[in-house]
Scaffold this motif. Structure first.
Motif, PDB file in Angstrom:
ATOM      1  N   HIS A 128       0.822  -1.204   0.000  1.00  0.00           N
ATOM      2  CA  HIS A 128       0.000   0.000   0.000  1.00  0.00           C
ATOM      3  C   HIS A 128       0.856   1.253   0.000  1.00  0.00           C
ATOM      4  O   HIS A 128       0.493   2.275  -0.587  1.00  0.00           O
ATOM      5  CB  HIS A 128      -0.963  -0.004   1.186  1.00  0.00           C
ATOM      6  CG  HIS A 128      -0.312   0.194   2.519  1.00  0.00           C
ATOM      7  ND1 HIS A 128       0.278  -0.845   3.215  1.00  0.00           N
ATOM      8  CD2 HIS A 128      -0.137   1.307   3.277  1.00  0.00           C
ATOM      9  CE1 HIS A 128       0.775  -0.389   4.356  1.00  0.00           C
ATOM     10  NE2 HIS A 128       0.539   0.914   4.408  1.00  0.00           N
ATOM     11  N   LEU A 129       2.044   1.190   0.635  1.00  0.00           N
ATOM     12  CA  LEU A 129       2.957   2.331   0.583  1.00  0.00           C
ATOM     13  C   LEU A 129       3.609   2.440  -0.786  1.00  0.00           C
ATOM     14  O   LEU A 129       3.868   3.549  -1.270  1.00  0.00           O
ATOM     15  CB  LEU A 129       4.023   2.205   1.671  1.00  0.00           C
ATOM     16  CG  LEU A 129       3.657   2.735   3.067  1.00  0.00           C
ATOM     17  CD1 LEU A 129       4.857   2.642   3.990  1.00  0.00           C
ATOM     18  CD2 LEU A 129       3.167   4.170   2.992  1.00  0.00           C
ATOM     19  N   LYS A 130       3.883   1.313  -1.427  1.00  0.00           N
ATOM     20  CA  LYS A 130       4.472   1.349  -2.761  1.00  0.00           C
ATOM     21  C   LYS A 130       3.558   2.086  -3.734  1.00  0.00           C
ATOM     22  O   LYS A 130       4.017   2.890  -4.555  1.00  0.00           O
ATOM     23  CB  LYS A 130       4.730  -0.070  -3.266  1.00  0.00           C
ATOM     24  CG  LYS A 130       5.874  -0.793  -2.574  1.00  0.00           C
ATOM     25  CD  LYS A 130       6.067  -2.185  -3.160  1.00  0.00           C
ATOM     26  CE  LYS A 130       7.190  -2.928  -2.445  1.00  0.00           C
ATOM     27  NZ  LYS A 130       7.360  -4.304  -2.977  1.00  0.00           N
ATOM     28  N   TYR A 131       2.265   1.812  -3.653  1.00  0.00           N
ATOM     29  CA  TYR A 131       1.333   2.480  -4.561  1.00  0.00           C
ATOM     30  C   TYR A 131       1.266   3.978  -4.272  1.00  0.00           C
ATOM     31  O   TYR A 131       1.204   4.793  -5.198  1.00  0.00           O
ATOM     32  CB  TYR A 131      -0.054   1.841  -4.447  1.00  0.00           C
ATOM     33  CG  TYR A 131      -0.107   0.443  -4.991  1.00  0.00           C
ATOM     34  CD1 TYR A 131       0.257   0.177  -6.304  1.00  0.00           C
ATOM     35  CD2 TYR A 131      -0.490  -0.630  -4.204  1.00  0.00           C
ATOM     36  CE1 TYR A 131       0.219  -1.108  -6.819  1.00  0.00           C
ATOM     37  CE2 TYR A 131      -0.524  -1.924  -4.709  1.00  0.00           C
ATOM     38  CZ  TYR A 131      -0.169  -2.147  -6.014  1.00  0.00           C
ATOM     39  OH  TYR A 131      -0.197  -3.426  -6.516  1.00  0.00           O
ATOM     40  N   ARG A 132       1.284   4.355  -3.014  1.00  0.00           N
ATOM     41  CA  ARG A 132       1.246   5.779  -2.691  1.00  0.00           C
ATOM     42  C   ARG A 132       2.521   6.476  -3.144  1.00  0.00           C
ATOM     43  O   ARG A 132       2.496   7.605  -3.624  1.00  0.00           O
ATOM     44  CB  ARG A 132       1.025   5.957  -1.190  1.00  0.00           C
ATOM     45  CG  ARG A 132      -0.347   5.482  -0.737  1.00  0.00           C
ATOM     46  CD  ARG A 132      -0.555   5.652   0.749  1.00  0.00           C
ATOM     47  NE  ARG A 132      -0.542   7.040   1.146  1.00  0.00           N
ATOM     48  CZ  ARG A 132      -0.583   7.448   2.409  1.00  0.00           C
ATOM     49  NH1 ARG A 132      -0.615   6.552   3.374  1.00  0.00           N
ATOM     50  NH2 ARG A 132      -0.587   8.717   2.698  1.00  0.00           N
ATOM     51  N   ILE A 133       3.656   5.800  -2.992  1.00  0.00           N
ATOM     52  CA  ILE A 133       4.919   6.374  -3.469  1.00  0.00           C
ATOM     53  C   ILE A 133       4.866   6.567  -4.980  1.00  0.00           C
ATOM     54  O   ILE A 133       5.290   7.607  -5.508  1.00  0.00           O
ATOM     55  CB  ILE A 133       6.095   5.462  -3.070  1.00  0.00           C
ATOM     56  CG1 ILE A 133       6.287   5.486  -1.551  1.00  0.00           C
ATOM     57  CG2 ILE A 133       7.385   5.891  -3.762  1.00  0.00           C
ATOM     58  CD1 ILE A 133       7.207   4.400  -1.034  1.00  0.00           C
ATOM     59  N   ALA A 134       4.344   5.559  -5.703  1.00  0.00           N
ATOM     60  CA  ALA A 134       4.230   5.689  -7.156  1.00  0.00           C
ATOM     61  C   ALA A 134       3.305   6.844  -7.535  1.00  0.00           C
ATOM     62  O   ALA A 134       3.568   7.573  -8.508  1.00  0.00           O
ATOM     63  CB  ALA A 134       3.707   4.379  -7.743  1.00  0.00           C
ATOM     64  N   ILE A 135       2.230   7.024  -6.770  1.00  0.00           N
ATOM     65  CA  ILE A 135       1.296   8.119  -7.056  1.00  0.00           C
ATOM     66  C   ILE A 135       1.969   9.466  -6.828  1.00  0.00           C
ATOM     67  O   ILE A 135       1.875  10.390  -7.660  1.00  0.00           O
ATOM     68  CB  ILE A 135       0.038   7.972  -6.183  1.00  0.00           C
ATOM     69  CG1 ILE A 135      -0.761   6.744  -6.616  1.00  0.00           C
ATOM     70  CG2 ILE A 135      -0.828   9.222  -6.270  1.00  0.00           C
ATOM     71  CD1 ILE A 135      -1.847   6.348  -5.643  1.00  0.00           C
ATOM     72  N   TYR A 136       2.669   9.624  -5.704  1.00  0.00           N
ATOM     73  CA  TYR A 136       3.353  10.891  -5.434  1.00  0.00           C
ATOM     74  C   TYR A 136       4.462  11.140  -6.451  1.00  0.00           C
ATOM     75  O   TYR A 136       4.708  12.289  -6.844  1.00  0.00           O
ATOM     76  CB  TYR A 136       3.923  10.884  -4.020  1.00  0.00           C
ATOM     77  CG  TYR A 136       2.872  10.989  -2.935  1.00  0.00           C
ATOM     78  CD1 TYR A 136       1.738  11.761  -3.113  1.00  0.00           C
ATOM     79  CD2 TYR A 136       3.001  10.297  -1.736  1.00  0.00           C
ATOM     80  CE1 TYR A 136       0.765  11.843  -2.141  1.00  0.00           C
ATOM     81  CE2 TYR A 136       2.036  10.380  -0.750  1.00  0.00           C
ATOM     82  CZ  TYR A 136       0.917  11.154  -0.956  1.00  0.00           C
ATOM     83  OH  TYR A 136      -0.042  11.237   0.019  1.00  0.00           O
TER      84      TYR A 136
END
Length: 729
Positions: A218-226
């Protein structure tokens, strides 16, 4: 796998060493609570599970289970208080086993994103409250406390939500929160603040540091979004498109929904990209789901962006549906929050659109309906002639296909007074599939002409979502056999199979309604699973069955029956009782072997009197202990196959021919596919030696040779299969 799936699989693993823990699964303690429009409900207190010694001895399992119950209790707390903006509700909803008074608000703030999804944050005006709680709690903690980094992240997020990115950057600088290896959550919030302040290079530098860390998905996806947002700010549109995860992946992680929608909105508006149906449906689903979870502020933000994109595409019908989502969310927000949302944009656009359109008379509009019109053209005709149910029905269907469920349901409700049969036929499954159970119940109450089988099916769904599986089963047993209801009944029986209360429930039904044939069949299936043979015989007598013995397990010869398996492959079996059968075919090494396994099946009850002609597989009661191998190749002729099968069966093996007259090799020659079953007390090498003694030059048994033969024999078989026969090994 979600958290509940992981918890259940972990408990099943522990039950191998401590069988008492499996009672938690059977009793429904460790299972996701059924959802309602107000939130989930716990059917039993969590202490039964949390206090179990096996769970307490596994810290990871104990913490995961405690966290899940905290979320469920939070829903219950919100329902009682009808609150959407008090973060204290989360602290009060946490389990009582917290170690200290300091930890309770700290854990509450750790779940800040979950709070947003549960409706505890209803806009930027809650930032001051969150900031105060985080600051007060942080003052009582040391920098090695597990909540230290999440509390700083909470402070940064509170500043960002209030529009004070500079304060967030200053706080990050004061406490040195830019190193992801030490403060991952704070560093991610710092990157968000940099993007909000247009310091894109600083954000990119911070996000790149996450690459060398082990972090959850879930953090990986947020990092990719940012990362995508930072690249958009630097006009690197191609790189941003590659960084942003697809909607399919983001939908699994609700915490990333709002930032993903923000990034996708920026990308589409800056690059003139087309709003695809996939993205449109993802936006609509996210906004609808967040609204149903009482997360009105993020739902409103997503709906407002979706409406802007639809207006940009000049899709007035879809923009109206998006405005419906926005309207439902906004009415729950504080007035100062509503001011920040574009509520009047749609009205002005509609007025402009109407001024440029030429009104249609009724005859012209009817002629145009025979053409292949776009949704917007149908929408225009619907606005001029709202009483035409065909047009409204078409618009509602189009909106439901792209995720505008609320709007579609509202349009179908407009048609209900017209009493069109097609309306309920489409409205009922739409409401059921998206969890609108309160509306579904009102439809069933208000419309008495709904067929009894259909009414029973939806009554069963409503009972199940409230946690009443017995009531769900009872709703179905009161009707005659129906394909949809039969599948539903099988699903419920599979879930209630180890619950003796279900058997008691069926006993009460059959005792009160002696003529209820389906209830007796359900009782037979469930009693067979539980080994209650007296109940099986009692219901069997009501169905005019005859048994060889009056007591003990039922193991008789009842002819053959066709069993339908989940992979749509029917198998023939020897029926050994009312709902049991022993599988006859040998499947070969390509599939898990079922030969001679005793299975439980749900009989297909014929409408006319007579025995069932088939059934649907439920579970394996006694697994097969046989192993199997395949013999395949050029068909040697019927007489040769007959002699081979006779030789194998006289030696104690079982055979089954799967090839048919039309089965051919790649070059068109006829092919033989023979599966050979090896008894449990016979080594596979015996079969290998017997086959090697036969004159079978055109047939191969590669898997058996690999297990029992020499390397040279295996290579010879592979060469024969590949070169001469064109077969896979």
């Amino acid at each position: 796998m979600d958290n509940w799936g992981w918890i259940r699989s972990r408990i099943k693993h522990l039950s191998q060493y401590d069988p008492t823990i499996e009672a938690l699964l059977d009793g429904g303690v460790v299972s996701p609570a059924p959802r309602t429009t107000q939130g989930p409900r716990l059917t039993r207190a969590p202490k039964d599970a949390l206090q179990h010694p096996a769970i307490r001895s596994d810290p990871e399992l104990y913490f995961a289970l405690r966290q899940q119950y905290a979320a469920h209790r939070l829903h219950m707390q919100l329902d009682v208080k009808e609150s959407k903006s008090t973060i204290q509700a989360l602290s009060e909803a946490l389990p009582v086993e917290v170690n200290s008074a300091t930890e309770s608000p700290a854990v509450a703030l750790l779940t800040r994103d979950r709070c947003a999804l549960r409706g505890l944050l209803d806009g930027p005006q809650s930032s001051a409250q969150r900031l105060q709680m985080a600051t007060e709690t942080l003052a009582e903690l040391t920098n090695d406390h597990p909540a230290y980094d999440p509390l700083h992240a909470q402070i940064l997020n509170a500043h960002i939500d209030a529009g004070h990115s500079e304060k967030a950057l200053q706080h990050a600088s004061d406490y040195s929160l830019t190193d992801p290896s030490r403060t991952p959550l704070s560093s991610l919030a710092y990157a968000d603040a940099c993007i909000s302040s247009m310091r894109y290079q600083d954000a990119t530098t911070t996000l790149q540091e996450f690459v060398r860390l082990l972090i959850p998905n879930h953090l990986k996806y947020r990092i990719a979004i940012y990362t995508g947002r930072a690249q958009l700010g630097q006009n690197a549109f191609q790189a941003a498109a590659m960084s942003l995860p697809s909607a399919e992946y983001v939908l699994r992680h609700p915490c990333a929904w709002e930032p993903w929608c923000r990034a996708k909105y920026t990308y589409i508006t800056e690059t003139d990209a087309v709003l695809s149906d996939t993205v449109r449906k993802a936006f609509a689903y996210m906004a609808t789901t967040l609204h149903r979870r009482h997360a009105f502020w993020p739902a409103a933000m997503i709906a407002s962006r979706l409406m802007a994109l639809e207006l940009r595409e000049r899709n007035i019908a879809y923009a109206t549906a998006a405005h419906c989502l926005l309207h439902h969310a906004v009415k729950h927000l504080a007035p100062e929050t509503q001011v920040q949302l574009p509520l009047n944009t749609l009205e002005s656009t509609l007025l402009q659109k109407q001024s440029t359109q030429k009104p249609l008379d009724a005859d012209t509009a009817r002629l145009r309906l025979s053409e292949d019109l776009s949704v917007d053209e149908l929408f225009s005709i619907q606005r001029q002639f709202p009483g035409w149910w065909q047009v409204t029905d078409s618009v509602a269907m189009a909106c439901s296909r792209v995720g505008y469920i609320d709007y579609a349901i509202a349009r179908y409700e407009d048609l209900l007074p017209l009493d069109e049969p097609n309306t309920l036929r489409r409205l009922l499954p739409l409401a059921a599939s998206h969890g609108y159970y309160a509306k579904l119940s009102s439809y069933l109450t208000a419309h008495a002409h709904i067929p009894i089988n259909l009414r029973a099916f939806y009554r069963s769904l409503i009972a199940e979502q409230s946690g009443d599986l017995h009531g769900a089963l009872h709703a179905l047993t009161a009707t005659s056999s129906n394909a949809r209801n039969d599948n539903r009944r099988i699903e419920l029986l599979c879930r209630m199979g180890r619950d003796r209360d279900a058997l008691s429930c069926l006993h009460q039904i059959t005792s009160a309604e002696t003529g209820n044939t389906q209830a007796h069949w359900d009782r037979i299936v469930l009693a067979t699973r539980l080994g209650e043979w007296a109940y099986v015989r009692e219901s069997g007598y009501h169905l005019e069955m005859r048994f060889e013995r009056d007591s003990g397990p039922i193991e008789e010869h009842w002819g053959t029956v066709i069993i339908q398996f989940p992979d749509n492959r029917p198998l023939i079996a020897e029926r050994t009782g009312p709902a049991t059968a022993r599988i006859l075919p040998v499947l070969g090494e390509d599939e898990p072997e079922l030969h001679a396994a005793t299975i439980l099946f749900q009989p297909t009850v014929p409408k006319s009197p007579g025995p069932p002609i088939g059934g649907i597989f439920l579970e394996v009661l006694e697994p097969s202990r046989w192993s199997s191998f395949s013999v395949r190749g050029l068909h040697p002729g019927a007489d040769a196959v007959r002699r081979l099968r006779s030789t194998l069966e006289q030696a104690g093996f079982s055979t089954w021919v799967w090839s048919r007259a039309h089965t051919a090799l790649p070059d068109g020659r006829p092919m033989l596919y023979l599966a050979v079953g090896v008894p449990p007390d016979t080594p596979a090498s015996t079969l290998f030696e017997l086959l090697e003694q036969q004159n079978l030059e055109q047939l191969v048994w590669t898997a058996l040779t690999k297990q029992c033969g020499t390397e040279a024999q295996h290579l010879r078989q592979l060469d024969t299969a590949h070169r001469s026969l064109g077969l896979r090994p």
